[in-house]
Design a protein around this motif. Structure first.
Motif, PDB file in Angstrom:
ATOM      1  N   ASP A 491      41.942  38.579  31.641  1.00  0.00           N
ATOM      2  CA  ASP A 491      42.496  37.220  31.551  1.00  0.00           C
ATOM      3  C   ASP A 491      43.900  37.338  30.960  1.00  0.00           C
ATOM      4  OD1 ASP A 491      42.991  34.550  31.339  1.00  0.00           O
ATOM      5  OD2 ASP A 491      41.441  34.149  29.835  1.00  0.00           O
ATOM      6  N   PRO A 500      48.101  30.624  32.028  1.00  0.00           N
ATOM      7  CA  PRO A 500      47.786  31.799  32.851  1.00  0.00           C
ATOM      8  C   PRO A 500      49.043  32.367  33.488  1.00  0.00           C
ATOM      9  CG  PRO A 500      46.318  29.968  33.374  1.00  0.00           C
ATOM     10  CD  PRO A 500      47.417  29.409  32.516  1.00  0.00           C
ATOM     11  N   ARG A 540      43.865  35.853  36.416  1.00  0.00           N
ATOM     12  CA  ARG A 540      42.709  36.724  36.258  1.00  0.00           C
ATOM     13  C   ARG A 540      42.664  37.823  37.314  1.00  0.00           C
ATOM     14  NH1 ARG A 540      37.455  34.192  33.661  1.00  0.00           N
ATOM     15  NH2 ARG A 540      38.438  33.112  31.938  1.00  0.00           N
ATOM     16  N   THR A 585      34.972  40.156  29.418  1.00  0.00           N
ATOM     17  CA  THR A 585      36.289  39.543  29.623  1.00  0.00           C
ATOM     18  C   THR A 585      37.275  40.141  28.627  1.00  0.00           C
ATOM     19  OG1 THR A 585      35.338  37.476  30.422  1.00  0.00           O
ATOM     20  CG2 THR A 585      37.611  37.407  29.639  1.00  0.00           C
ATOM     21  N   ARG A 587      41.046  39.730  27.205  1.00  0.00           N
ATOM     22  CA  ARG A 587      42.157  38.784  27.152  1.00  0.00           C
ATOM     23  C   ARG A 587      43.420  39.519  26.715  1.00  0.00           C
ATOM     24  NH1 ARG A 587      37.575  35.923  25.923  1.00  0.00           N
ATOM     25  NH2 ARG A 587      37.337  33.996  27.140  1.00  0.00           N
TER      26      ARG A 587
END
Length: 607
Positions: A491, A500, A540, A585, A587
């Protein structure tokens, strides 16, 4: 050489019989068995049952659905796990004999010593020419209670099957596996007495000769069997040699046999010879059409000779355990069960290539069974999703003996294990023939690619005298082993705004070299996973179907106007069974670059 086979018209449903030893130690049948030495009832009542132990019908495998094919040399399309040749004594291969198709069980020794200067090969299980219905691949194709001896320079071929022997094995044996098993023939020893008793009962119920329903006349160069035209069990009595007065060949002919009737020929006398040219390679002879329901029974003979040039049709039962059968006919097309010894050979002059061909006996014989004192306990291993049989499962059979409900295999008073382990073969079955009682099958190893079930025992299976004829069975299904996989999602965000970022490029690496940290070069680097991934508008990158393990995320390019971080590698990130379902995930954030840096490199933009 070609051998005739006939697809039996009006075939009834096939019953199960002896499954392979279940490929680990052989099995015993599921249908009624007369106990060794037991008293057989003399009634002549017709029962829809085959020979003792269920011997006779095809055993799945993959039985021909529309009857057995004629003799041919085409591909093997069907499989029969039934015994085609049973020998209570020793089996001798001599001169130019060539093949014994189907499963072969010998309680004594198997001795191959063919003539010099001829083909040194003898096939068991699969024949080059025959019905081409072979035992399942990996099943026991030859089982012996004694030695297997193959003469120097000769070969015994059971190439896709198992040769299981209780004694020694010498000479060239080509098989999938050759296994020394001291108990190899143990599951089949009771059959010897059962076959002797049945042979006597079929011919001499209650000590008197069974009443024939037709006549057998020996004259004019043939033996003519004339039935009554109505009985569904046609019984004939023969008390002479079926050969010419000079010892030459003669014909065999049947008349007035109703369609679908079983034909029982009781051949009486201590020394009998059958010398015939009857039986054809194709299905043109009416003799061939009786094959699947024709039984030649020799209850008294100490010596039986089968010779001539014919393709002999029907199954054979020889009940005298002191007997010697000598077979030199080109082809025996049917089951061959002798409680004595057998010599498979060729005539002193003439051609070779003598063969036993695998064809079942599906006749309905007189009921000669008492309530059996033993029965079959069976487990069938299947794929849970498809239901197909599975090979390679290992089972133990345990009897309930400690009075505590359920199976106990440990502790001070466990239940009792019966026999050794059993490994399922192509039929997926393991069987044991045991006295009445309560039993459990315990699976100790699952087939390759499958999970061991929990619990791994199956039962209770309650075997009684009332159900011993049919036996008791349980199906044990296994789930295919699914190796869990996970996923990793990167992410990517703007470090200041959190929005994003599209256009960041990442490479994923699997930790595989055992050295801490990421190594992308050198003699033993870690392993890259698939191609690189560029983030889209969601910011992503998703990496799916990852085996469990440690992973590193390597950032190789940043969005326009941003700079690569000083440490472009993130990790290790652990993909485990616990997080495989939801995924991992990671980040990561990028800082904007200074305007004059063009968004490339540096330690990061202004904060």
């Amino acid at each position: 050489m070609f051998r005739l086979s006939l697809a039996r018209p009006g075939a009834r449903s096939l019953r199960p019989l002896l499954t392979a030893a279940v490929l680990s130690a052989a099995a015993l049948p599921m249908t009624a068995m007369a106990p060794p030495g037991g008293q057989l009832r003399p009634e002549a009542t017709l029962a829809a049952q085959p020979l003792p132990g269920g011997l006779g019908p095809c055993v799945p495998g993959h039985c021909p659905p529309d009857g057995y094919p004629p003799v041919h040399n085409g591909p093997v399309r069907y499989r029969d796990n039934g015994i085609n040749v049973y020998v209570g004594g020793d089996f001798h291969v001599r001169e130019k004999a060539a093949e014994a198709e189907g499963r072969v069980v010998v309680l004594g020794t198997f001795d191959q010593r063919k003539a010099a200067g001829v083909s040194g090969v003898y096939n068991v299980g699969e024949a080059g020419v025959g019905s081409r219905v072979a035992p399942p691949v990996g099943a026991d194709w030859l089982t012996t209670g004694g030695n297997v001896t193959v003469a120097t320079g000769q070969r015994l071929l059971a190439e896709q099957g198992v040769v299981r022997h209780a004694g020694s094995a010498t000479g060239t044996i080509q098989s999938q596996r050759t296994i020394h098993d001291p108990d190899a023939a143990k599951p089949y020893t009771a059959l010897r007495g059962q076959l002797t008793d049945a042979s006597t009962c079929y011919a001499h119920p209650g000590g008197v000769t069974r009443t024939p329903t037709g006549t057998a006349v020996h004259s004019g160069g043939e033996t003519l069997f004339t039935g009554d035209g109505t009985s569904m069990l046609q019984v004939f009595t023969v008390d002479f040699d079926m050969q010419s007065a000079s010892g030459g060949q003669e014909g065999i002919r049947f008349a007035r046999i109703p369609a679908g009737a079983t034909v029982l020929v009781n051949v009486l006398g201590t020394n009998r010879t059958l010398n015939t040219y009857s039986g054809t390679i194709d299905d043109s002879s009416p003799f061939n059409h009786l094959r699947g329901r024709l039984l030649w029974n020799f209850p008294d003979a100490t010596a039986v000779g089968f010779k001539g040039t014919g393709q002999f049709q029907g199954s054979v039962l020889i009940g005298n355990q002191s007997s010697l059968a000598t077979v030199s006919l080109p082809g025996i097309n049917g089951r061959f069960f002798t409680t004595g010894s057998l010599t498979h050979t060729s005539p002193p002059s003439g051609g070779g290539g003598q063969e036993f061909h695998n064809y079942p006996f599906d006749g309905n014989l007189p009921d000669c069974g008492t309530a059996p004192t033993e029965g079959e306990v069976r487990v069938l291993k299947t794929d849970e999703a498809t239901g197909r049989p599975l090979a390679g499962a290992v089972f133990e059979l345990w009897e309930e003996t400690n009075g505590t409900t359920g199976l106990q295999t440990t502790g001070t008073t466990p239940d009792t294990r019966r026999g050794g382990t059993c490994t399922t073969g192509g039929s997926g079955a393991c069987t044991r023939t045991v006295p009445p009682g309560t039993y459990y099958w315990l699976e100790t190893r699952a087939p390759q690619g499958y999970d061991l079930p929990s619990p791994a025992h199956f039962g209770p299976l309650v075997l009684t005298r009332a159900n011993a004829s049919q036996g008791v069975s349980v199906t044990a299904a296994n789930h295919r082993h699914v190796v869990p996989t996970g996923s990793l999602t990167v992410d990517k965000r703007d470090a200041e705004t959190g929005r994003p970022l599209a256009g960041a490029v990442f490479r994923l690496w699997h930790e595989t070299n055992g050295v801490p940290g990421l190594q992308t070069a050198g003699a033993g680097p870690d392993t890259p996973v698939g191609p690189g991934c560029a983030t889209g508008t969601s910011g992503r990158c998703h990496f799916a179907d990852l085996p469990l393990g440690s992973y590193y995320v390597q950032e190789t390019a940043v969005p326009e106007g941003y700079v690569l971080p000083e440490n472009r590698v993130s990790g290790p990130h652990e993909v485990t069974a616990a997080n495989a379902a939801q995924g991992v995930t990671v980040r990561l954030a990028n800082h904007r670059g200074e305007p004059d840096k063009g968004g490339k490199g540096g330690k990061g933009g202004p904060r």
